[in-house]
Design an enzyme around this catalytic site. Sequence first.
Site, mmCIF file in Angstrom:
data_model
loop_
_atom_site.group_PDB
_atom_site.id
_atom_site.type_symbol
_atom_site.label_atom_id
_atom_site.label_comp_id
_atom_site.label_asym_id
_atom_site.label_seq_id
_atom_site.Cartn_x
_atom_site.Cartn_y
_atom_site.Cartn_z
ATOM 1 N N THR A 26 0.829 -1.213 0.000
ATOM 2 C CA THR A 26 0.000 0.000 0.000
ATOM 3 C C THR A 26 0.866 1.267 0.000
ATOM 4 O O THR A 26 0.434 2.302 -0.506
ATOM 5 C CB THR A 26 -0.991 0.035 1.190
ATOM 6 O OG1 THR A 26 -0.266 0.134 2.416
ATOM 7 C CG2 THR A 26 -1.903 -1.176 1.196
ATOM 8 N N MET A 105 10.946 -6.764 3.875
ATOM 9 C CA MET A 105 11.252 -7.344 5.184
ATOM 10 C C MET A 105 12.560 -8.124 5.185
ATOM 11 O O MET A 105 12.667 -9.208 5.744
ATOM 12 C CB MET A 105 10.087 -8.230 5.643
ATOM 13 C CG MET A 105 8.764 -7.495 5.742
ATOM 14 S SD MET A 105 8.785 -6.059 6.852
ATOM 15 C CE MET A 105 8.571 -6.877 8.424
ATOM 16 N N VAL A 108 19.455 -5.808 4.044
ATOM 17 C CA VAL A 108 20.385 -5.945 2.919
ATOM 18 C C VAL A 108 21.818 -6.047 3.456
ATOM 19 O O VAL A 108 22.086 -5.734 4.612
ATOM 20 C CB VAL A 108 20.256 -4.773 1.921
ATOM 21 C CG1 VAL A 108 18.850 -4.717 1.342
ATOM 22 C CG2 VAL A 108 20.659 -3.450 2.556
ATOM 23 N N HIS A 124 9.481 2.666 8.453
ATOM 24 C CA HIS A 124 9.356 1.737 9.580
ATOM 25 C C HIS A 124 8.149 2.135 10.429
ATOM 26 O O HIS A 124 7.964 3.323 10.712
ATOM 27 C CB HIS A 124 10.637 1.783 10.427
ATOM 28 C CG HIS A 124 10.579 0.867 11.598
ATOM 29 N ND1 HIS A 124 10.714 -0.502 11.473
ATOM 30 C CD2 HIS A 124 10.356 1.102 12.915
ATOM 31 C CE1 HIS A 124 10.582 -1.065 12.662
ATOM 32 N NE2 HIS A 124 10.364 -0.118 13.556
ATOM 33 N N GLY A 158 23.026 -0.995 10.361
ATOM 34 C CA GLY A 158 22.321 -1.530 11.523
ATOM 35 C C GLY A 158 20.878 -1.866 11.167
ATOM 36 O O GLY A 158 20.454 -1.729 10.018
HETATM 37 C C1 GAR Z 1 4.617 -0.750 6.555
HETATM 38 O O1 GAR Z 1 3.888 -0.384 7.710
HETATM 39 C C2 GAR Z 1 6.101 -0.675 6.830
HETATM 40 O O2 GAR Z 1 6.454 0.342 7.720
HETATM 41 C C3 GAR Z 1 6.359 -2.021 7.431
HETATM 42 O O3 GAR Z 1 5.618 -2.896 6.647
HETATM 43 C C4 GAR Z 1 4.421 -2.234 6.232
HETATM 44 C C5 GAR Z 1 4.247 -2.475 4.754
HETATM 45 O O4 GAR Z 1 2.966 -2.131 4.350
HETATM 46 N N1 GAR Z 1 7.761 -2.327 7.421
HETATM 47 C C6 GAR Z 1 8.394 -2.914 8.427
HETATM 48 O O5 GAR Z 1 7.824 -3.347 9.405
HETATM 49 C C7 GAR Z 1 9.887 -3.031 8.243
HETATM 50 N N2 GAR Z 1 10.515 -3.355 9.478
HETATM 51 P P1 GAR Z 1 2.580 -2.140 2.795
HETATM 52 O O6 GAR Z 1 3.117 -3.448 2.201
HETATM 53 O O7 GAR Z 1 1.093 -2.085 2.777
HETATM 54 O O8 GAR Z 1 3.225 -0.932 2.168
#
Ligand code: GAR
Length: 215
Positions: A26, A105, A108, A124, A158
Amino acid sequence: MAESVAETASESAAKRLVVLVSGSGTNLQALLDAIAETGPAYGAEVVAVGADRDGIEGLARAERAGLPTFVCRVKDYDSRESWDAALTEAVAAYEPDLVVSAGFMKIVGKEFLARFGGRFVNTHPALLPSFPGAHGVRDALAYGAKVTGCTVHFVDDGVDTGPIIAQGVVEVRDEDDESALHERIKEVERRLLVEVVGRLARNGYRIEGRKVVIQ
Ligand code: GAR
């Protein structure tokens, strides 16, 4: 690397974005919608979408938008380093000015950061440095935080520790579960990501230690 965006800020050509996804996409969709609605004035275009897995809505969104996609799955490589090298090459093939991790997720590796450090942006779902890692929403809820939110930052070596570009705040409600809270965070996050990526692309920026200055 940051200078390459800054130096070309006065040029009118749209900055090239490669977006990396692992899930529903999204945030990717918000970028695509903003670019479609704003046109060249947005300052950037998505040139390709990459993922670490098949069969996700994020890739389907890219395909519906007519964008090239690629998938680099860790399990297809004999080491994490060779996966990282393959991902680096796959992204580099599209000659991006900025790479955006929008729900990607995976952490890298060295090669990717050597190539794209200073121009690799992540979003994040927590107010870093609180609650880094794969469960930012769950961890904030479990801790009993009263406010949380989202952080758009440059990626360093990190886990969610790189220089912060922008943050958005979301109140935690007593009745929240992880899913309800994450949905409210994502509403703020999508707007923030669209705003930040556009400003980075249009204005250029520099990274001074931990501080990001958008011109
Ligand atoms: C988002 O909330 C992003 O911040 C999170 O995954 C979601 C992806 O949503 N990322 C993490 O948690 C990374 N550690 P989307 O696929 O609907 O854009």
